[in-house]
Design a protein around this motif. Structure first.
Motif, PDB file in Angstrom:
ATOM      1  N   ALA A 177       0.833  -1.210   0.000  1.00 54.80           N
ATOM      2  CA  ALA A 177       0.000   0.000   0.000  1.00 54.80           C
ATOM      3  C   ALA A 177       0.864   1.255   0.000  1.00 54.80           C
ATOM      4  O   ALA A 177       0.550   2.237  -0.691  1.00 54.80           O
ATOM      5  CB  ALA A 177      -0.915  -0.011   1.224  1.00 54.80           C
ATOM      6  N   ALA A 178       1.953   1.252   0.760  1.00 49.19           N
ATOM      7  CA  ALA A 178       2.849   2.415   0.775  1.00 49.19           C
ATOM      8  C   ALA A 178       3.485   2.620  -0.593  1.00 49.19           C
ATOM      9  O   ALA A 178       3.661   3.763  -1.045  1.00 49.19           O
ATOM     10  CB  ALA A 178       3.930   2.223   1.834  1.00 49.19           C
ATOM     11  N   ARG A 179       3.804   1.535  -1.284  1.00 51.60           N
ATOM     12  CA  ARG A 179       4.396   1.667  -2.615  1.00 51.60           C
ATOM     13  C   ARG A 179       3.390   2.226  -3.606  1.00 51.60           C
ATOM     14  O   ARG A 179       3.746   2.990  -4.504  1.00 51.60           O
ATOM     15  CB  ARG A 179       4.901   0.296  -3.076  1.00 51.60           C
ATOM     16  CG  ARG A 179       5.788   0.349  -4.307  1.00 51.60           C
ATOM     17  CD  ARG A 179       6.364  -1.012  -4.621  1.00 51.60           C
ATOM     18  NE  ARG A 179       7.217  -1.459  -3.541  1.00 51.60           N
ATOM     19  CZ  ARG A 179       6.892  -2.441  -2.686  1.00 51.60           C
ATOM     20  NH1 ARG A 179       5.727  -3.061  -2.808  1.00 51.60           N
ATOM     21  NH2 ARG A 179       7.697  -2.786  -1.725  1.00 51.60           N
ATOM     22  N   MET A 180       2.124   1.874  -3.456  1.00 53.80           N
ATOM     23  CA  MET A 180       1.101   2.365  -4.369  1.00 53.80           C
ATOM     24  C   MET A 180       0.793   3.839  -4.125  1.00 53.80           C
ATOM     25  O   MET A 180       0.654   4.626  -5.058  1.00 53.80           O
ATOM     26  CB  MET A 180      -0.169   1.529  -4.221  1.00 53.80           C
ATOM     27  CG  MET A 180      -1.363   2.025  -5.024  1.00 53.80           C
ATOM     28  SD  MET A 180      -1.096   1.991  -6.820  1.00 53.80           S
ATOM     29  CE  MET A 180      -1.116   0.232  -7.117  1.00 53.80           C
ATOM     30  N   LEU A 181       0.703   4.267  -2.850  1.00 52.69           N
ATOM     31  CA  LEU A 181       0.265   5.619  -2.534  1.00 52.69           C
ATOM     32  C   LEU A 181       1.421   6.596  -2.381  1.00 52.69           C
ATOM     33  O   LEU A 181       1.277   7.776  -2.698  1.00 52.69           O
ATOM     34  CB  LEU A 181      -0.579   5.618  -1.263  1.00 52.69           C
ATOM     35  CG  LEU A 181      -2.085   5.420  -1.451  1.00 52.69           C
ATOM     36  CD1 LEU A 181      -2.383   4.018  -1.974  1.00 52.69           C
ATOM     37  CD2 LEU A 181      -2.840   5.646  -0.147  1.00 52.69           C
TER      38      LEU A 181
END
Length: 553
Positions: free
Chosen positions: A280-284
């Protein structure tokens, strides 16, 4: 010391008093016994006489005009000071000629020796007020003459000192803003300002803390190291009920610091690949372009997308300012990448097509019920594996993302009955290819059953009932453990198989099958008969007399 202090007289003394006092003091400071004292006394005497000469003398009685009975003489008008400067002002102007921060101490000592310290200080204050760069001279004057402190002269103009304070504050803020990019220089300058004499009062210290807080908040790039350094220098984090930094700036600084720490943690998580939180951190928060994010979304599971939603809610509730600073956090940039294919339609279509093929290819040709069911399950398992492979292959067509989006926007509503419309390449292509595989394996009937179930599910998805059913299904799937779901599936499947076997064993029999009347079964057993076997026996044939049966050959 001024000339009046040396003579021991007030500034309004006349010439006669000055001369009398000089003669009295000359007895104590003779040139032979005290040459230094005599020199000071002589200089003070000459300055006092020059000062008294400028002052208007009080007229004597003989000099007054004869009073008139009805007319009163007007009072004498003193000369305007700008028209004729006083001796002290002339001496102060000489001392102020070419004064700067380096020679201010010498000029101040000279003014004190000449008895024009007051005029010198007033003139120096006027020199520090213009807009030219006199900040160094003003700071030197503040240090030596205690301006803007409780120990400054009381006769200094209040408006001039406040104007000087305002200019010094503006200059300090501009200097702090200029060195904001250099942490060490900013901290050194803040330390120098905190030690300045004109910033030692309570109001001045509060202004300095407020200015530092506003500069940190308005910085284009937040620096946690700079914030912690300022907190340590100014004592903002000292224990107590109130911080030295005034509100609301202190609360805003704390929120900004927590936000920066949160962003740093998310950026650090982008370097790992071991959890849904890192995905999720990589996506956002990752620095990915659109194509890279599409390729990343292909590897996402349901838990990864749930982590993205949770991370977005955290940002929205705790750090809403990030939504304006980081446009990639907007849901429109990452939510469309999460596609929700129908979880029931395709499996139901596969099972329906498999059941149709098992009925036509197994059971109707004489196969047993259990063999047909086993054939149905194996065929559904095989088609499910083929569907998974086709789905994975269509997902790998990430380079066609822009084409897929274009087709979806232009023709998505025409290519599918389902709502919301699926992506043509990524979500619909593999479904059509699977229908082709079913056609090659089961013929037209199997493919018709497959596409018929899909079309029915797509039409049903337009209504509100399907949404409620899908919502209920998703809630059950999220709340129930996997072993419970497997148990429910087997608990439903096995009774259905047994019930189907029961119905298959109790099918109605056709003519000439099963238990029948004896004459009819005997007739059926005959190979050659002169008369055809009756389909139904009449009542006379059932109840024929025994005698007649005996006469028959």
């Amino acid at each position: 010391m001024s000339c009046w202090e040396v003579l021991g007289l007030s500034e309004d003394a006349d010439k006669r008093s000055i001369k009398r006092q000089y003669a009295s003091l000359l007895k104590r400071h003779r040139p032979d016994d005290d040459p230094e004292g005599f020199q000071k006394l002589r200089q003070a005497y000459e300055q006092a006489l020059e000062w008294a000469q400028w002052q208007p003398e009080a007229p004597t009685l003989s000099q007054l005009p004869a009073p008139l009975d009805d007319v009163q003489a007007p009072p004498p008008v003193p000369p305007h000071p700008l028209e004729r400067p006083s001796p002290a002002q002339r001496l102060a102007e000489q001392c102020l000629e070419g004064v700067d921060a380096a020679n201010l101490a010498d000029r101040l000592a000279q003014a004190r020796l000449q008895g024009c310290e007051r005029a010198f200080e007033h003139g120096l204050l006027q020199r520090c007020l213009p807009d030219e760069d006199n900040y160094a001279l003003a700071e030197a004057a503040i240090e030596q003459l205690h301006w803007l402190t409780p120990w400054q002269r009381e006769d200094l103009p209040h408006a001039a000192t406040e104007h000087l304070r305002s200019r010094l504050m503006d200059h300090a803020c501009s200097r702090l803003t200029e060195v904001l990019h250099d942490t060490q220089r900013f901290l050194d300058l803040a330390r120098q300002l905190a030690a300045s004499p004109w910033l030692q009062t309570l109001d001045a210290r509060q202004w300095l803390n407020q200015s530092l807080a506003m500069i940190l908040l308005q910085a284009p790039d937040w620096s946690e190291r700079l914030f912690e350094g300022v907190c340590a220098q100014q004592g903002w984090r000292l224990s107590g009920h109130h911080s030295a930094c005034p509100e609301p700036w202190w609360s805003q600084l704390l929120a900004q610091s927590q936000c920066a720490t949160f962003v740093q943690n998310q950026v650090r998580l982008t370097q790992f690949y071991d959890s849904s939180a890192s995905q999720a951190a990589r996506m956002l928060f990752g620095s990915l372009d659109e194509d890279a994010r599409v390729r990343l979304s292909i590897t996402f599971s349901a838990a990864d997308w749930d982590a993205c939603e949770e991370l977005y809610r955290t940002v929205q509730l705790r750090h809403p300012q990030l939504l304006y600073q980081m446009p990639q956090l907007a849901p429109d940039n990452w939510r469309p990448l999460r596609r929700r294919p129908p979880a029931v339609a395709v499996p139901a279509a596969i099972v329906g097509a498999s059941a149709c093929m098992s009925w036509l290819l197994e059971y109707r040709l004489g196969g047993s019920f259990y063999i047909s069911v086993i054939d149905l399950l194996l065929r559904a398992l095989f088609l499910g594996a083929v569907a998974w492979a086709l789905n994975a292959g269509c997902k790998m067509l990430s380079r066609a993302w822009r084409l897929d989006q274009w087709l979806h926007e232009r023709y998505g509503h025409w290519l599918s009955f389902r709502r919301p419309a699926p992506l043509p390449i990524r979500e619909s292509l593999w479904v059509g290819l699977l229908g082709g595989v079913i056609y090659m394996a089961g013929g037209l009937a199997g493919s018709a059953t497959y596409f018929g179930i899909l079309a029915t599910s797509a039409i049903m998805s337009r209504g509100a009932t399907s949404k409620r059913i899908a919502s209920l299904y998703s809630r059950l799937y999220e709340r129930l453990p996997d072993d419970v779901l497997v148990g429910l599936f087997l608990g439903i499947l096995i009774p259905l198989v047994l019930l189907g076997n029961t119905f298959a064993g109790n099918a109605p029999l056709a003519a000439n099958e099963g238990l029948q009347a004896w004459p009819q079964r005997t007739c059926v057993a005959r190979q050659l008969t002169t008369t055809p076997c009756p389909v139904q026996l009449s009542a006379r044939q059932w109840h024929v007399p025994k005698t007649s049966q005996a006469d028959q050959p």
